[in-house]
Motif scaffolding. Structure first.
Motif: not given
Ligand SMILES: Nc1ncnc2c1ncn2[C@@H]1O[C@H](COP(=O)(O)OP(=O)(O)OP(=O)(O)O)[C@@H](O)[C@H]1O
Ligand SMILES: [Mg+2]
Length: 156
Positions: A88-100, A102-113
């Motif tokens: 349950v969550g925000q879902g993925i609006p564009d799966i083709e893009l998400a599958m690429q 290097g594509y990520s919507t992870a915010p900076p605090e997640i990238r720091e981890m």
């Protein structure tokens, strides 16, 4: 979606289930190691054990990072292993893009981890013989990954 991929094995040997709670950064790793141990005990081939563990880990981390909560099911049958996740969550609006890669919507605090390289979904696909992801933005995401135990049916 093909009928064959959609169907779960009719006579499963064993089903493992894990709940993924919000911001539970440990749970995906725990689910992956428990799955690995169970599959090793069943005597499954090494590459299958490794690939299923990767799928469980990456799909679980995606729920932790990108969704609110969800669950993972691992169905082990004599001829195949299926990993099924639902969240349950925000879902993925564009799966083709998400599958690429290097594509990520992870915010900076997640990238720091150390997450957010945009490699998880493509890695899951590489580890699977059959892979399906479906998502409804604002509702959630469903993922199915199937691995055949019979090498003659395995993807190249
Ligand atoms: N369960 C999910 N719910 C919502 N969005 C998701 C989900 N799984 C993946 N995504 C979206 O797809 C993108 C790509 O996912 P992917 O797993 O490939 O990379 P990542 O999670 O961003 O980084 P990495 O897995 O390399 O740490 C994510 O950044 C996110 O936008
Ligand atoms: Mg990921």
């Amino acid at each position: 979606m093909s009928q064959q991929t959609d169907a779960l094995p009719s006579r499963p040997h064993l089903t493992l289930e894990y709940k993924i709670g919000e911001k539970d950064f440990m749970v995906a790793g725990e689910a992956a190691s428990k799955t690995k141990m169970a599959l090793q005990q069943l005597g499954l081939q090494r590459d299958v054990v490794k690939n299923v563990a990767i799928i469980v880990y990456e799909a679980g981390m995606n729920i932790v990072i990108h969704a609110q909560h969800g669950h993972i099911k691992v169905v082990i049958a004599p001829e195949q292993v299926v990993v099924l996740t639902e969240d349950v969550g925000q879902g993925i609006p564009d799966i083709e893009l998400a599958m690429q890669e290097g594509y990520s919507t992870a915010p900076p605090e997640i990238r720091e981890m150390g997450f957010g390289a945009g490699m998880g979904l493509s890695n899951i696909k590489k580890c699977s013989d059959e892979f399906i992801i479906e998502s409804q933005p604002g509702v959630g995401t469903v993922l199915k990954a199937r691995l055949y135990l019979d090498r003659t049916k395995r993807a190249a």
